[in-house]
Design a protein around this motif. Structure first.
Motif, PDB file in Angstrom:
ATOM      1  N   ALA A   1      -6.654  -1.146  -5.179  1.00 19.88           N
ATOM      2  CA  ALA A   1      -7.380   0.256  -5.874  1.00 19.88           C
ATOM      3  C   ALA A   1      -6.513   1.286  -5.603  1.00 19.88           C
ATOM      4  CB  ALA A   1      -8.776   0.244  -5.233  1.00 19.88           C
ATOM      5  N   MET A   2      -6.336   2.108  -6.875  1.00 21.53           N
ATOM      6  CA  MET A   2      -5.317   3.311  -6.724  1.00 21.53           C
ATOM      7  C   MET A   2      -6.455   4.238  -6.914  1.00 21.53           C
ATOM      8  SD  MET A   2      -2.348   2.059  -8.744  1.00 21.53           S
ATOM      9  CE  MET A   2      -3.161   1.055 -10.036  1.00 21.53           C
ATOM     10  N   GLN A   3      -6.265   5.400  -5.859  1.00 19.13           N
ATOM     11  CA  GLN A   3      -7.139   6.545  -5.965  1.00 19.13           C
ATOM     12  C   GLN A   3      -6.544   7.487  -6.983  1.00 19.13           C
ATOM     13  OE1 GLN A   3      -9.746   6.592  -3.868  1.00 19.13           O
ATOM     14  NE2 GLN A   3     -10.470   8.288  -5.003  1.00 19.13           N
ATOM     15  N   MET A   4      -7.267   7.862  -8.030  1.00 23.04           N
ATOM     16  CA  MET A   4      -6.873   8.763  -9.072  1.00 23.04           C
ATOM     17  C   MET A   4      -6.954  10.276  -8.682  1.00 23.04           C
ATOM     18  SD  MET A   4      -6.157   6.559 -11.778  1.00 23.04           S
ATOM     19  CE  MET A   4      -6.469   7.428 -13.324  1.00 23.04           C
ATOM     20  N   PRO A   5      -6.377  11.015  -9.142  1.00 19.43           N
ATOM     21  CA  PRO A   5      -6.297  12.404  -8.845  1.00 19.43           C
ATOM     22  C   PRO A   5      -7.803  13.056  -9.103  1.00 19.43           C
ATOM     23  CG  PRO A   5      -4.386  12.267 -10.242  1.00 19.43           C
ATOM     24  CD  PRO A   5      -5.125  10.776 -10.075  1.00 19.43           C
ATOM     25  N   ASP A   6      -8.691  12.569  -9.803  1.00 18.74           N
ATOM     26  CA  ASP A   6      -9.939  13.006 -10.199  1.00 18.74           C
ATOM     27  C   ASP A   6     -11.076  12.280  -9.254  1.00 18.74           C
ATOM     28  OD1 ASP A   6     -10.360  10.442 -11.267  1.00 18.74           O
ATOM     29  OD2 ASP A   6     -10.667  11.069 -13.322  1.00 18.74           O
ATOM     30  N   GLY A   7     -10.507  11.393  -8.334  1.00 18.36           N
ATOM     31  CA  GLY A   7     -11.319  10.651  -7.439  1.00 18.36           C
ATOM     32  C   GLY A   7     -11.756   9.375  -7.611  1.00 18.36           C
TER      33      GLY A   7
ATOM     34  N   ALA B   1       0.929  -1.272   0.081  1.00 16.06           N
ATOM     35  CA  ALA B   1      -0.057  -0.204   0.088  1.00 16.06           C
ATOM     36  C   ALA B   1       0.961   1.241   0.074  1.00 16.06           C
ATOM     37  CB  ALA B   1      -1.029  -0.136   1.133  1.00 16.06           C
ATOM     38  N   GLN B   2       2.209   1.190   0.450  1.00 17.61           N
ATOM     39  CA  GLN B   2       3.036   2.315   0.533  1.00 17.61           C
ATOM     40  C   GLN B   2       3.393   2.637  -0.824  1.00 17.61           C
ATOM     41  OE1 GLN B   2       3.010   4.262   3.213  1.00 17.61           O
ATOM     42  NE2 GLN B   2       1.574   2.787   3.937  1.00 17.61           N
ATOM     43  N   TRP B   3       3.809   1.861  -1.731  1.00 22.98           N
ATOM     44  CA  TRP B   3       4.591   2.116  -2.986  1.00 22.98           C
ATOM     45  C   TRP B   3       3.819   1.725  -4.195  1.00 22.98           C
ATOM     46  CZ3 TRP B   3       5.831  -2.057  -6.229  1.00 22.98           C
ATOM     47  CH2 TRP B   3       5.573  -3.216  -5.735  1.00 22.98           C
ATOM     48  N   TRP B   4       2.904   0.926  -4.122  1.00 22.86           N
ATOM     49  CA  TRP B   4       2.288   0.163  -5.449  1.00 22.86           C
ATOM     50  C   TRP B   4       1.195   1.590  -6.217  1.00 22.86           C
ATOM     51  CZ3 TRP B   4       2.357  -4.462  -7.898  1.00 22.86           C
ATOM     52  CH2 TRP B   4       1.423  -4.769  -8.877  1.00 22.86           C
ATOM     53  N   GLY B   5       1.831   1.700  -7.200  1.00 24.17           N
ATOM     54  CA  GLY B   5       1.028   2.749  -8.029  1.00 24.17           C
ATOM     55  C   GLY B   5       1.954   3.881  -8.362  1.00 24.17           C
ATOM     56  N   PRO B   6       1.626   4.701  -9.619  1.00 23.78           N
ATOM     57  CA  PRO B   6       2.567   5.740  -9.783  1.00 23.78           C
ATOM     58  C   PRO B   6       2.655   6.798  -8.690  1.00 23.78           C
ATOM     59  CG  PRO B   6       1.018   5.318 -11.635  1.00 23.78           C
ATOM     60  CD  PRO B   6       0.752   4.235 -10.431  1.00 23.78           C
ATOM     61  N   LYS B   7       3.637   7.781  -8.816  1.00 21.78           N
ATOM     62  CA  LYS B   7       3.751   8.768  -7.883  1.00 21.78           C
ATOM     63  C   LYS B   7       2.288   9.736  -7.830  1.00 21.78           C
ATOM     64  CE  LYS B   7       8.688   9.266  -7.830  1.00 21.78           C
ATOM     65  NZ  LYS B   7       9.903  10.009  -7.724  1.00 21.78           N
TER      66      LYS B   7
ATOM     67  N   THR C   1      -2.926   3.745  -2.706  1.00 24.88           N
ATOM     68  CA  THR C   1      -3.227   2.438  -2.955  1.00 24.88           C
ATOM     69  C   THR C   1      -4.007   1.745  -1.782  1.00 24.88           C
ATOM     70  OG1 THR C   1      -1.383   2.260  -4.822  1.00 24.88           O
ATOM     71  CG2 THR C   1      -2.744   0.172  -4.008  1.00 24.88           C
ATOM     72  N   LYS C   2      -5.211   1.185  -2.026  1.00 24.30           N
ATOM     73  CA  LYS C   2      -5.782   0.437  -0.962  1.00 24.30           C
ATOM     74  C   LYS C   2      -5.692  -0.990  -1.418  1.00 24.30           C
ATOM     75  CE  LYS C   2     -10.184   0.860  -1.005  1.00 24.30           C
ATOM     76  NZ  LYS C   2     -11.576   1.292  -1.038  1.00 24.30           N
ATOM     77  N   VAL C   3      -5.311  -1.865  -0.390  1.00 28.89           N
ATOM     78  CA  VAL C   3      -5.280  -3.383  -0.666  1.00 28.89           C
ATOM     79  C   VAL C   3      -6.414  -3.828  -0.322  1.00 28.89           C
ATOM     80  CG1 VAL C   3      -4.092  -5.427  -0.146  1.00 28.89           C
ATOM     81  CG2 VAL C   3      -2.517  -3.498  -0.464  1.00 28.89           C
ATOM     82  N   ILE C   4      -7.172  -4.341  -1.392  1.00 25.33           N
ATOM     83  CA  ILE C   4      -8.617  -4.991  -1.258  1.00 25.33           C
ATOM     84  C   ILE C   4      -8.359  -6.346  -0.733  1.00 25.33           C
ATOM     85  CG2 ILE C   4     -10.672  -5.481  -2.158  1.00 25.33           C
ATOM     86  CD1 ILE C   4     -10.118  -2.843  -4.153  1.00 25.33           C
ATOM     87  N   GLU C   5      -7.503  -7.073  -1.455  1.00 28.10           N
ATOM     88  CA  GLU C   5      -7.523  -8.482  -1.279  1.00 28.10           C
ATOM     89  C   GLU C   5      -6.004  -8.778  -1.355  1.00 28.10           C
ATOM     90  OE1 GLU C   5      -9.384 -12.816  -2.775  1.00 28.10           O
ATOM     91  OE2 GLU C   5      -9.892 -11.002  -3.866  1.00 28.10           O
ATOM     92  N   HIS C   6      -5.362  -9.506  -0.891  1.00 26.44           N
ATOM     93  CA  HIS C   6      -3.889 -10.127  -0.763  1.00 26.44           C
ATOM     94  C   HIS C   6      -3.852 -11.572  -0.174  1.00 26.44           C
ATOM     95  CE1 HIS C   6       0.439  -9.483  -1.456  1.00 26.44           C
ATOM     96  NE2 HIS C   6       0.670  -9.916  -0.036  1.00 26.44           N
ATOM     97  N   ASP C   7      -3.998 -12.607  -1.222  1.00 24.12           N
ATOM     98  CA  ASP C   7      -3.741 -13.796  -0.641  1.00 24.12           C
ATOM     99  C   ASP C   7      -2.623 -14.213  -1.174  1.00 24.12           C
ATOM    100  OD1 ASP C   7      -4.159 -16.602   0.222  1.00 24.12           O
ATOM    101  OD2 ASP C   7      -5.885 -16.886  -1.016  1.00 24.12           O
ATOM    102  N   PHE C   8      -1.490 -14.153  -0.421  1.00 27.17           N
ATOM    103  CA  PHE C   8      -0.161 -14.308  -1.078  1.00 27.17           C
ATOM    104  C   PHE C   8       0.315 -16.021  -1.132  1.00 27.17           C
ATOM    105  CE2 PHE C   8       4.432 -14.396  -1.100  1.00 27.17           C
ATOM    106  CZ  PHE C   8       4.678 -13.996  -2.207  1.00 27.17           C
ATOM    107  N   ARG C   9      -0.364 -16.720  -1.939  1.00 34.04           N
ATOM    108  CA  ARG C   9      -0.179 -18.250  -2.256  1.00 34.04           C
ATOM    109  C   ARG C   9      -0.245 -18.519  -3.656  1.00 34.04           C
ATOM    110  NH1 ARG C   9      -4.713 -20.837  -2.670  1.00 34.04           N
ATOM    111  NH2 ARG C   9      -6.588 -19.734  -2.007  1.00 34.04           N
ATOM    112  N   VAL C  10       0.202 -19.539  -4.212  1.00 36.16           N
ATOM    113  CA  VAL C  10      -0.190 -20.069  -5.571  1.00 36.16           C
ATOM    114  C   VAL C  10      -1.675 -20.125  -5.524  1.00 36.16           C
ATOM    115  CG1 VAL C  10       0.199 -21.705  -7.337  1.00 36.16           C
ATOM    116  CG2 VAL C  10       2.411 -20.716  -6.092  1.00 36.16           C
TER     117      VAL C  10
END
Length: 152
Positions: A62-68, A36-42, A46-55
């Motif tokens: 979800a990345m918040q765009m400047p237009d909302g 959430a701290q780095w994913w997405g352009p400057k 970013t909000k992590v909705i789901e993250h099930d880290f396994r095969v």
């Protein structure tokens, strides 16, 4: 044409060397609170909705765009080799869909060599994405990752 050269023609590759040990770079990719701290352009949050880290596990951010509006990215983990590789299907709606992303990690002393591949279904799609600025977009993301790692 060999399968490898055909795959190369469908792949966009970015390489970086991060001034951080591989364990830290791996954690930045595998822990939702870090993603959430780095994913997405400057400039994007970013909000992590789901993250099930396994095969077979799903991820959705979800990345918040400047237009909302929200820009959704999602996929399914295809291959995970600790401290070496994370491969996933990926969609970055509405701009990119049906690609595979490959994050490759290589220890280099107290630094980490990092290779990122975006494999497209066709050469034409890869060329279109390149013209749309895929290198700049991911370059900005990995600039943020580098800054995040420096702060740690």
């Amino acid at each position: 044409m060999s399968n490898q050269s055909e795959a190369n023609n469908r792949t966009v590759t970015l390489k970086r060397t991060f001034n951080a040990p591989i364990k830290l770079v791996w954690e930045a990719w595998t822990h939702s609170e870090h993603i959430a701290q780095w994913w997405g352009p400057k400039g994007m949050n970013t909000k992590v909705i789901e993250h099930d880290f396994r095969v077979g596990g799903k991820w959705k951010y979800a990345m918040q765009m400047p237009d909302g509006n929200e820009f959704i990215s999602d996929g399914v983990y295809l291959e995970i080799v600790k401290f070496e590789k994370i491969c996933s299907s990926a969609n970055f709606k509405p701009m990119t869909e049906g690609v595979e992303i490959q994050a490759l990690f290589e220890e280099n002393g107290d630094k980490t060599n990092f290779t990122f591949n975006v494999v497209h279904p066709t050469e034409e799609y890869c060329e279109q994405q390149t013209k749309m600025g895929i290198m700049n977009g991911w370059g900005s993301v990995f600039d943020r990752l580098g800054e995040f790692l420096e702060e740690k």
